[in-house]
Design a protein around this motif. Structure first.
Motif, short mmCIF file in Angstrom:
data_model
loop_
_atom_site.label_atom_id
_atom_site.label_comp_id
_atom_site.label_asym_id
_atom_site.label_seq_id
_atom_site.Cartn_x
_atom_site.Cartn_y
_atom_site.Cartn_z
N SER A 1 1.01 13.68 -23.05
CA SER A 1 2.32 13.91 -22.44
C SER A 1 2.16 14.27 -20.98
N ARG A 2 3.12 13.78 -20.16
CA ARG A 2 3.07 13.98 -18.72
C ARG A 2 4.50 14.10 -18.20
N ALA A 3 4.66 14.88 -17.14
CA ALA A 3 5.99 15.06 -16.55
C ALA A 3 5.84 15.39 -15.08
N ALA A 4 6.95 15.25 -14.35
CA ALA A 4 6.90 15.48 -12.91
C ALA A 4 6.68 16.94 -12.56
N ASP A 5 7.02 17.85 -13.47
CA ASP A 5 6.79 19.28 -13.20
C ASP A 5 6.42 19.99 -14.50
N GLN A 6 5.88 21.19 -14.36
CA GLN A 6 5.35 21.94 -15.49
C GLN A 6 6.44 22.30 -16.49
N SER A 7 7.61 22.64 -16.00
CA SER A 7 8.69 23.05 -16.88
C SER A 7 9.09 21.93 -17.83
N ALA A 8 9.21 20.72 -17.31
CA ALA A 8 9.58 19.58 -18.15
C ALA A 8 8.50 19.28 -19.17
N LEU A 9 7.24 19.38 -18.75
CA LEU A 9 6.14 19.13 -19.69
C LEU A 9 6.13 20.16 -20.81
N ASP A 10 6.31 21.43 -20.46
CA ASP A 10 6.34 22.48 -21.48
C ASP A 10 7.49 22.26 -22.45
N THR A 11 8.62 21.83 -21.95
CA THR A 11 9.78 21.58 -22.80
C THR A 11 9.48 20.49 -23.82
N VAL A 12 8.86 19.41 -23.37
CA VAL A 12 8.56 18.29 -24.26
C VAL A 12 7.57 18.71 -25.34
N VAL A 13 6.44 19.30 -24.93
CA VAL A 13 5.39 19.62 -25.90
C VAL A 13 5.87 20.67 -26.90
N THR A 14 6.61 21.66 -26.43
CA THR A 14 7.14 22.68 -27.34
C THR A 14 8.09 22.06 -28.36
N ALA A 15 8.94 21.16 -27.90
CA ALA A 15 9.90 20.53 -28.80
C ALA A 15 9.20 19.61 -29.80
N VAL A 16 8.19 18.90 -29.36
CA VAL A 16 7.45 18.01 -30.27
C VAL A 16 6.74 18.83 -31.34
N GLU A 17 6.09 19.92 -30.95
CA GLU A 17 5.40 20.75 -31.93
C GLU A 17 6.40 21.38 -32.92
N LYS A 18 7.55 21.81 -32.42
CA LYS A 18 8.56 22.39 -33.30
C LYS A 18 9.03 21.36 -34.34
N ALA A 19 9.28 20.14 -33.88
CA ALA A 19 9.71 19.08 -34.80
C ALA A 19 8.62 18.76 -35.81
N ILE B 1 0.85 -1.20 0.00
CA ILE B 1 0.00 0.00 0.00
C ILE B 1 0.88 1.24 0.00
N GLY B 2 0.46 2.26 -0.72
CA GLY B 2 1.16 3.54 -0.72
C GLY B 2 0.16 4.68 -0.65
N VAL B 3 0.66 5.86 -0.35
CA VAL B 3 -0.15 7.08 -0.29
C VAL B 3 0.36 8.03 -1.37
N ALA B 4 -0.56 8.67 -2.08
CA ALA B 4 -0.18 9.56 -3.18
C ALA B 4 0.34 10.89 -2.64
N SER B 5 1.37 11.40 -3.31
CA SER B 5 1.88 12.73 -2.97
C SER B 5 1.36 13.77 -3.95
N ALA B 6 1.36 13.43 -5.25
CA ALA B 6 0.96 14.39 -6.27
C ALA B 6 0.64 13.67 -7.57
N ILE B 7 -0.12 14.34 -8.43
CA ILE B 7 -0.38 13.88 -9.79
C ILE B 7 0.38 14.78 -10.74
N TRP B 8 1.16 14.18 -11.62
CA TRP B 8 1.94 14.96 -12.57
C TRP B 8 1.04 15.83 -13.45
N PRO B 9 1.52 16.99 -13.87
CA PRO B 9 0.78 17.76 -14.87
C PRO B 9 0.72 16.97 -16.18
N HIS B 10 -0.41 17.04 -16.85
CA HIS B 10 -0.56 16.24 -18.06
C HIS B 10 -1.61 16.87 -18.97
N GLY B 11 -1.55 16.50 -20.25
CA GLY B 11 -2.51 17.05 -21.20
C GLY B 11 -2.58 16.22 -22.46
#
Length: 396
Positions: free
Chosen positions: A276-294, A195-205
């Protein structure tokens, strides 16, 4: 309970579940929930947004403790994602009654509607409507793959679509919501904890990529004369994997629609959905921006037009530390606390009421698949943990 629920909405060939919102399988799941409530002498309620409630105590009193999850599924999903939380909630109530627990706060078990968003493309519709994060007008514009609108689907299932909308009065009566869920990963298995307890849900979209080219004959059109949208789409899929690895995130193109979708035809449109999902908003923004650019670079090289639309987004959800600490205090200080990349109704409601989550070990880490699994002993440990939590919260 598990035996009775298991056959509902299960495909004979894939062995996966197809419990989509406002369908026959969804109706059968709802009938099952109501039967469980009535068998236990609980007050049954269907709210304006199609969520089901089973109340022990006065539903109109404030400071209620609520538990539960959802019963719908993704296409060919597994048996545990959602239903484990609902079944465990009823079982935990049975355990508390067996203990002779005396409740000082109202207790409710809930089945939130359309959590997975498999039919209309938006997750957590029932809880979003309740929390005011989805308006009635927005909900009325949702359509399934066959063009059926959400209001029409609700009407066909006997529910009034004009009644849906925010339900602040209901939320004001809830003092705490605790959702039990099978872990959608292997963190607990790796530590050896049940059993575990949740700390947070990653930002996702979810983002929709529309690559528009030119339909033509697959056998007579020279390669150099083609405007084939499948090519930049394929390159974008690879780019998403690459960028996610670089950022320590996840990115998936898991759904695609092709027009005209013929074996011997060059597509005119390739529509792909990025999750796409990441542990923090900055990482998520980096991924989505890079994917759209490509994607734009690949589309331009092949003479293909591209539109990118963000269809849904949920920011990081940090579960309230006070309730989370209360759970770890009840379960013991050695209870692991872990984050998750999956969205949940508890995450939606966290902006309005105190919420927390319990996870049950998943030895394979597989989810959204018929191979999803949790051992019976671990499930029973989850029931005991949930009962302990509910006793600590509602029986003081």
């Amino acid at each position: 309970m598990w035996r009775d629920l298991t056959p509902i909405g299960r495909d004979a060939e894939s062995k996966g579940y197809r419990r989509f919102a406002w369908t026959e399988a969804d109706r059968d799941c709802r009938d099952w929930f109501r039967s469980q409530a009535e068998t236990r002498g609980l007050t049954y309620e269907l709210d304006r947004n199609g969520n089901q409630w089973a109340w022990l105590g006065d539903p109109t009193r404030e400071d209620a403790v609520v538990t539960g999850s959802h019963l719908d599924s993704v296409p060919d999903g597994g048996p545990f994602d959602g239903p484990l939380g609902v079944v465990s909630s009823f079982a935990a109530l049975d355990e508390l009654r067996h203990r002779g627990a005396e409740f000082t706060r109202p207790l409710a078990i809930v089945n939130f509607g359309d959590e997975e968003g498999a039919r209309f493309g938006l997750a957590c519709v029932g809880s979003r409507l309740t929390a005011g994060q989805l308006t009635r007008d927005q909900a009325h514009r949702l359509r399934d793959a066959d063009g059926v609108t959400l209001p029409r689907a609700m009407e066909q299932a006997g529910h009034d679509p004009e009644a849906i909308g925010p339900d602040p009065e209901r939320l004001a009566r809830i003092g705490a919501f605790v959702e039990l869920h099978v872990e959608q990963g292997r963190a607990l298995d790796l530590t050896g904890d049940r059993i575990g307890v949740a700390s947070a849900i990653w930002p996702h979209g979810r983002w929709r990529f529309d690559f528009r080219g030119e339909a033509n004959h697959a056998g007579t059109t020279r390669l150099v004369d083609r405007r084939d949208p499948m090519l930049p789409y394929a390159e974008t899929v690879l780019a998403a994997r690459r960028e996610a690895q670089l950022a320590g995130a996840v990115a998936t193109f898991g759904k695609i629609a092709v027009e005209p979708n013929g074996v011997n035809a060059i597509p005119s449109l390739v529509r792909g959905w990025l999750d796409s999902r990441a542990a923090d908003q900055s990482a998520l923004d980096t991924v989505v921006t890079a994917v759209e650019k490509a994607a734009r670079e690949h589309a331009a090289r092949h003479g293909v037009d591209l539109d990118v639309v963000r269809e849904s987004f949920t920011p990081v959800v940090e579960f309230g530390h006070a309730l989370r600490d209360e759970l770890t205090g009840i379960l013991g200080p050695d209870t692991p606390v872990l984050g998750t990349g999956a969205g949940h109704d508890a995450g939606i409601l966290s902006a309005s009421i105190p919420t927390a989550m319990l996870f049950v070990r998943n030895p394979t880490g597989v989810s959204h698949s018929p191979a999803e699994f949790a051992a019976e002993d671990d499930c029973l440990a989850g029931v005991t943990a949930l009962a302990d939590v509910l006793e600590g919260l509602a029986c003081r």
